[in-house]
Scaffold this motif. Structure first.
Motif, PDB file in Angstrom:
ATOM      1  N   GLU A   1       0.825  -1.154   0.056  1.00  0.00           N
ATOM      2  CA  GLU A   1       0.004  -0.104  -0.101  1.00  0.00           C
ATOM      3  C   GLU A   1       0.884   1.266   0.127  1.00  0.00           C
ATOM      4  OE1 GLU A   1      -3.796  -2.021   2.623  1.00  0.00           O
ATOM      5  OE2 GLU A   1      -2.024  -0.899   3.467  1.00  0.00           O
ATOM      6  N   ILE A   2       2.029   1.013   0.167  1.00  0.00           N
ATOM      7  CA  ILE A   2       2.999   2.383   0.490  1.00  0.00           C
ATOM      8  C   ILE A   2       4.085   2.590  -0.984  1.00  0.00           C
ATOM      9  CG2 ILE A   2       4.931   2.806   1.498  1.00  0.00           C
ATOM     10  CD1 ILE A   2       4.258   0.987   3.854  1.00  0.00           C
ATOM     11  N   ILE A   3       4.042   3.647  -1.323  1.00  0.00           N
ATOM     12  CA  ILE A   3       4.634   4.268  -2.398  1.00  0.00           C
ATOM     13  C   ILE A   3       5.892   5.134  -1.963  1.00  0.00           C
ATOM     14  CG2 ILE A   3       4.523   5.591  -4.540  1.00  0.00           C
ATOM     15  CD1 ILE A   3       1.609   4.789  -4.741  1.00  0.00           C
ATOM     16  N   THR A   4       7.083   4.749  -2.149  1.00  0.00           N
ATOM     17  CA  THR A   4       8.047   5.919  -1.723  1.00  0.00           C
ATOM     18  C   THR A   4       8.225   6.613  -2.681  1.00  0.00           C
ATOM     19  OG1 THR A   4       9.769   4.374  -2.663  1.00  0.00           O
ATOM     20  CG2 THR A   4       9.290   3.850  -0.333  1.00  0.00           C
ATOM     21  N   VAL A   5       8.936   8.062  -2.283  1.00  0.00           N
ATOM     22  CA  VAL A   5       9.143   9.244  -3.254  1.00  0.00           C
ATOM     23  C   VAL A   5      10.650   9.802  -2.770  1.00  0.00           C
ATOM     24  CG1 VAL A   5       8.198  11.163  -4.078  1.00  0.00           C
ATOM     25  CG2 VAL A   5       6.647   9.736  -3.135  1.00  0.00           C
ATOM     26  N   GLU A   6      11.467   9.649  -3.852  1.00  0.00           N
ATOM     27  CA  GLU A   6      12.701  10.477  -3.586  1.00  0.00           C
ATOM     28  C   GLU A   6      13.153  10.961  -4.944  1.00  0.00           C
ATOM     29  OE1 GLU A   6      15.303   7.241  -2.460  1.00  0.00           O
ATOM     30  OE2 GLU A   6      14.368   5.685  -3.993  1.00  0.00           O
ATOM     31  N   THR A   7      14.232  11.676  -4.757  1.00  0.00           N
ATOM     32  CA  THR A   7      14.657  12.384  -5.631  1.00  0.00           C
ATOM     33  C   THR A   7      15.857  11.771  -6.352  1.00  0.00           C
ATOM     34  OG1 THR A   7      13.906  14.510  -4.766  1.00  0.00           O
ATOM     35  CG2 THR A   7      15.545  14.759  -6.597  1.00  0.00           C
ATOM     36  N   HIS A   8      16.115  11.758  -7.846  1.00  0.00           N
ATOM     37  CA  HIS A   8      17.090  11.242  -8.252  1.00  0.00           C
ATOM     38  C   HIS A   8      17.271  11.972  -9.742  1.00  0.00           C
ATOM     39  CE1 HIS A   8      18.173   7.719  -6.095  1.00  0.00           C
ATOM     40  NE2 HIS A   8      16.834   7.364  -6.200  1.00  0.00           N
ATOM     41  N   ASP A   9      18.517  12.441 -10.076  1.00  0.00           N
ATOM     42  CA  ASP A   9      19.044  13.337 -11.096  1.00  0.00           C
ATOM     43  C   ASP A   9      17.926  14.342 -11.473  1.00  0.00           C
ATOM     44  OD1 ASP A   9      20.992  11.434 -11.812  1.00  0.00           O
ATOM     45  OD2 ASP A   9      19.713   9.611 -12.884  1.00  0.00           O
ATOM     46  N   GLY A  10      17.539  15.036 -10.439  1.00  0.00           N
ATOM     47  CA  GLY A  10      16.682  16.209 -10.344  1.00  0.00           C
ATOM     48  C   GLY A  10      15.302  16.027 -10.617  1.00  0.00           C
ATOM     49  N   GLY A  11      14.936  14.722 -10.379  1.00  0.00           N
ATOM     50  CA  GLY A  11      13.407  14.679 -10.614  1.00  0.00           C
ATOM     51  C   GLY A  11      13.006  13.465  -9.692  1.00  0.00           C
ATOM     52  N   SER A  12      11.570  13.645  -9.313  1.00  0.00           N
ATOM     53  CA  SER A  12      10.977  12.939  -8.426  1.00  0.00           C
ATOM     54  C   SER A  12      10.768  11.281  -8.953  1.00  0.00           C
ATOM     55  CB  SER A  12       9.679  13.399  -7.676  1.00  0.00           C
ATOM     56  OG  SER A  12       9.662  14.669  -7.296  1.00  0.00           O
ATOM     57  N   VAL A  13      11.275  10.499  -7.986  1.00  0.00           N
ATOM     58  CA  VAL A  13      10.865   8.866  -8.298  1.00  0.00           C
ATOM     59  C   VAL A  13       9.864   8.494  -7.523  1.00  0.00           C
ATOM     60  CG1 VAL A  13      12.056   6.844  -8.829  1.00  0.00           C
ATOM     61  CG2 VAL A  13      13.222   8.839  -9.341  1.00  0.00           C
ATOM     62  N   PHE A  14       8.855   7.810  -8.046  1.00  0.00           N
ATOM     63  CA  PHE A  14       7.896   6.892  -7.148  1.00  0.00           C
ATOM     64  C   PHE A  14       8.056   5.611  -7.479  1.00  0.00           C
ATOM     65  CE2 PHE A  14       6.754  11.120  -7.984  1.00  0.00           C
ATOM     66  CZ  PHE A  14       5.604  11.623  -7.205  1.00  0.00           C
ATOM     67  N   ARG A  15       8.012   4.853  -6.164  1.00  0.00           N
ATOM     68  CA  ARG A  15       8.371   3.250  -6.457  1.00  0.00           C
ATOM     69  C   ARG A  15       7.255   2.475  -5.321  1.00  0.00           C
ATOM     70  NH1 ARG A  15      11.324  -0.997  -4.242  1.00  0.00           N
ATOM     71  NH2 ARG A  15      12.169   0.692  -2.720  1.00  0.00           N
ATOM     72  N   ARG A  16       6.374   1.552  -5.814  1.00  0.00           N
ATOM     73  CA  ARG A  16       5.674   1.129  -4.913  1.00  0.00           C
ATOM     74  C   ARG A  16       6.143  -0.159  -4.214  1.00  0.00           C
ATOM     75  NH1 ARG A  16       0.148   0.877  -3.998  1.00  0.00           N
ATOM     76  NH2 ARG A  16       0.008   2.177  -5.765  1.00  0.00           N
ATOM     77  N   LEU A  17       6.328  -0.501  -3.106  1.00  0.00           N
ATOM     78  CA  LEU A  17       7.082  -1.426  -2.217  1.00  0.00           C
ATOM     79  C   LEU A  17       6.679  -2.803  -2.530  1.00  0.00           C
ATOM     80  CD1 LEU A  17       7.510   0.101   1.258  1.00  0.00           C
ATOM     81  CD2 LEU A  17       9.065   0.320  -0.487  1.00  0.00           C
ATOM     82  N   ASP A  18       7.576  -3.725  -2.518  1.00  0.00           N
ATOM     83  CA  ASP A  18       6.991  -5.181  -2.874  1.00  0.00           C
ATOM     84  C   ASP A  18       7.327  -5.963  -1.575  1.00  0.00           C
ATOM     85  OD1 ASP A  18       7.371  -7.946  -3.356  1.00  0.00           O
ATOM     86  OD2 ASP A  18       7.821  -7.375  -5.695  1.00  0.00           O
ATOM     87  N   SER A  19       6.010  -6.571  -1.205  1.00  0.00           N
ATOM     88  CA  SER A  19       6.017  -7.078   0.004  1.00  0.00           C
ATOM     89  C   SER A  19       6.976  -8.295   0.160  1.00  0.00           C
ATOM     90  CB  SER A  19       4.621  -7.683   0.417  1.00  0.00           C
ATOM     91  OG  SER A  19       3.608  -6.635   0.609  1.00  0.00           O
ATOM     92  N   ASP A  20       7.165  -9.153  -0.867  1.00  0.00           N
ATOM     93  CA  ASP A  20       8.010 -10.354  -0.772  1.00  0.00           C
ATOM     94  C   ASP A  20       9.441  -9.822  -0.811  1.00  0.00           C
ATOM     95  OD1 ASP A  20       5.888 -11.814  -1.484  1.00  0.00           O
ATOM     96  OD2 ASP A  20       5.981 -11.904  -3.455  1.00  0.00           O
ATOM     97  N   GLU A  21       9.918  -8.813  -1.335  1.00  0.00           N
ATOM     98  CA  GLU A  21      11.215  -8.200  -1.203  1.00  0.00           C
ATOM     99  C   GLU A  21      11.570  -8.030   0.245  1.00  0.00           C
ATOM    100  OE1 GLU A  21      11.890  -5.136  -4.068  1.00  0.00           O
ATOM    101  OE2 GLU A  21      11.681  -6.478  -5.591  1.00  0.00           O
ATOM    102  N   LEU A  22      10.499  -7.661   0.916  1.00  0.00           N
ATOM    103  CA  LEU A  22      10.825  -7.010   2.303  1.00  0.00           C
ATOM    104  C   LEU A  22      10.601  -8.230   3.453  1.00  0.00           C
ATOM    105  CD1 LEU A  22       9.248  -3.524   1.665  1.00  0.00           C
ATOM    106  CD2 LEU A  22      11.770  -3.949   2.140  1.00  0.00           C
ATOM    107  N   SER A  23      10.057  -9.105   2.966  1.00  0.00           N
ATOM    108  CA  SER A  23       9.578 -10.452   4.079  1.00  0.00           C
ATOM    109  C   SER A  23      10.727 -10.498   5.239  1.00  0.00           C
ATOM    110  CB  SER A  23       9.089 -11.552   3.257  1.00  0.00           C
ATOM    111  OG  SER A  23      10.246 -12.158   2.477  1.00  0.00           O
ATOM    112  N   ASP A  24      11.941 -10.770   4.531  1.00  0.00           N
ATOM    113  CA  ASP A  24      13.002 -11.115   5.553  1.00  0.00           C
ATOM    114  C   ASP A  24      13.145  -9.826   6.427  1.00  0.00           C
ATOM    115  OD1 ASP A  24      13.398 -13.530   4.392  1.00  0.00           O
ATOM    116  OD2 ASP A  24      15.025 -12.941   3.381  1.00  0.00           O
ATOM    117  N   TRP A  25      13.127  -8.772   6.092  1.00  0.00           N
ATOM    118  CA  TRP A  25      13.423  -7.466   6.933  1.00  0.00           C
ATOM    119  C   TRP A  25      12.307  -7.361   7.921  1.00  0.00           C
ATOM    120  CZ3 TRP A  25      17.478  -4.217   7.387  1.00  0.00           C
ATOM    121  CH2 TRP A  25      18.254  -4.380   6.068  1.00  0.00           C
TER     122      TRP A  25
END
Length: 369
Positions: free
Chosen positions: A324-348
């Motif tokens: 349900e979460i979308i991270t927002v950060e800046t790369h190369d002078g522009g905003s980048v939006f990325r939805r999190l993947d539950s499987d990638e974070l399961s161990d964390w």
């Protein structure tokens, strides 16, 4: 309910170029200056366009140079496309705004498209170029069905921003008692809406009151009556539990006033809910216990409407799932939006909460460099 399935924005403020698929619940998280507010601002732009106030919006925002990515010398135009899915099929709204004399923007393109479910071909309608205000309203008023449907869908994407709780905030003033078609973006007609629900939807009103009490244990009830001196206006008066003393809206704390607005927004009758709610920083000024209640309201409402909320709160983030979460950060002078993947974070997530992972900058879009 129609669903906003995808939004594409190019060269708008900090957003250089992106395409984002949206779900029923979308929580944007990122540091200051990452682009969350610019994403919300794009919907404000659409709201003003649908109201025929594009030029006024451009002026309030500081001219086109404040809206175009790095200004008109670098990017002379901005673009947007919204894709809505409904039972009948898929609707698209496209617009491209070009820099013009006087530091303003005019339409280089405005178009509509509809593809009926299970049909291969789609119908396109071009609304021309060179106009200073959106033409979709004019087209809808002629009886063009596609324009009427898409205008309705765009009008149903409503931005709410309850930041202004100053002594001059509209929610603390008298409001017109008949201003009750829908909750205003700044909750300026909160008293009128609550009065309507108390008179016509008592179950809804009682639910709002009981939820406010969970956030403000001393809260008893609203005291909502048109002014005896002017029955056309009403004010957000209230009482504490066990007391007859009448408190006015200027005797409500900033956080409590925001909580009242948020409870009303998400607990209003289903028929009144817009199709898409865009809410900026719902955590502002709220106690951690109140954040849990607000998160619960958002989850419950997302089964009946689509919710997009932008936050900077680690605590608030803990009440939502990674997908349900979308991270927002800046790369190369522009905003980048990325939805999190539950499987990638399961161990964390076996050892850390989602908020802790954001705080440690594991997710991206974190508060640390």
């Amino acid at each position: 309910m129609a669903t906003l399935k995808r939004i594409e924005i190019n060269r708008y403020r900090s957003i250089k170029s992106f395409s984002l698929k949206l779900e029923t619940l979308n929580i944007l998280i990122g540091p200051n200056g990452a682009g969350k507010s610019n994403f919300v601002s794009f919907f404000k732009l659409l709201n003003e366009m649908m109201g025929g106030r594009l030029q006024e919006f451009i002026g309030r925002m500081g001219g086109s140079q404040s809206l175009l990515h790095f200004g008109p010398k670098i990017t002379p135009q901005l673009e947007g496309q919204l894709t809505f899915e409904a039972d009948a099929g898929t609707n698209w709204y496209n617009m491209r705004l070009f820099h013009a004399a006087g530091d303003t923007l005019v339409f280089a393109e405005e178009s509509l498209k509809f593809q009926r479910l299970a049909h291969v071909s789609a119908r396109d309608v071009s609304l021309g170029a060179g106009h200073r205000e959106a033409r979709i309203g004019e087209e809808a008023n002629t009886g063009e069905l596609m324009a009427k449907v898409i205008r309705h869908l765009l009008n149903q994407c409503r931005v709410y921003h309850f930041h202004d709780t100053s002594p001059t905030a509209m929610a603390r003033q008298f409001s017109y008692v008949q201003d009750n078609r829908w909750l205003m973006p700044d909750a300026g007609n909160l008293a009128a809406m609550l009065f309507l629900y108390r008179e016509k939807a008592r179950v809804v009103y009682n639910r709002i009151v009981s939820t406010v009490r969970k956030i403000m244990p001393e809260f008893g009830d609203f005291v909502l009556e048109p002014s005896r001196l002017n029955p056309n206006v009403i004010m957000l008066n209230w009482q504490k539990q066990g007391s007859d003393y009448l408190f006015g809206p200027h005797q409500i704390s900033d956080g409590s006033l925001r909580a009242m607005a948020i409870c009303t927004l998400f607990l209003q009758p289903e028929a009144d809910l817009p199709d898409v709610i865009i809410l900026d920083e719902p955590e502002l000024g709220l106690h951690p216990h109140a954040l849990e209640i607000v998160a619960g309201l958002i989850h419950a409402a997302s089964s009946r409407t689509q919710v997009i909320a932008a936050t900077q709160s680690q605590s608030f983030l803990n009440f939502f799932d990674p997908g349900e979460i979308i991270t927002v950060e800046t790369h190369d002078g522009g905003s980048v939006f990325r939805r999190l993947d539950s499987d990638e974070l399961s161990d964390w997530l076996e050892d850390y909460s989602i908020g802790e992972l954001w705080q440690r900058n594991v997710l991206g879009g974190g508060p640390l460099p």
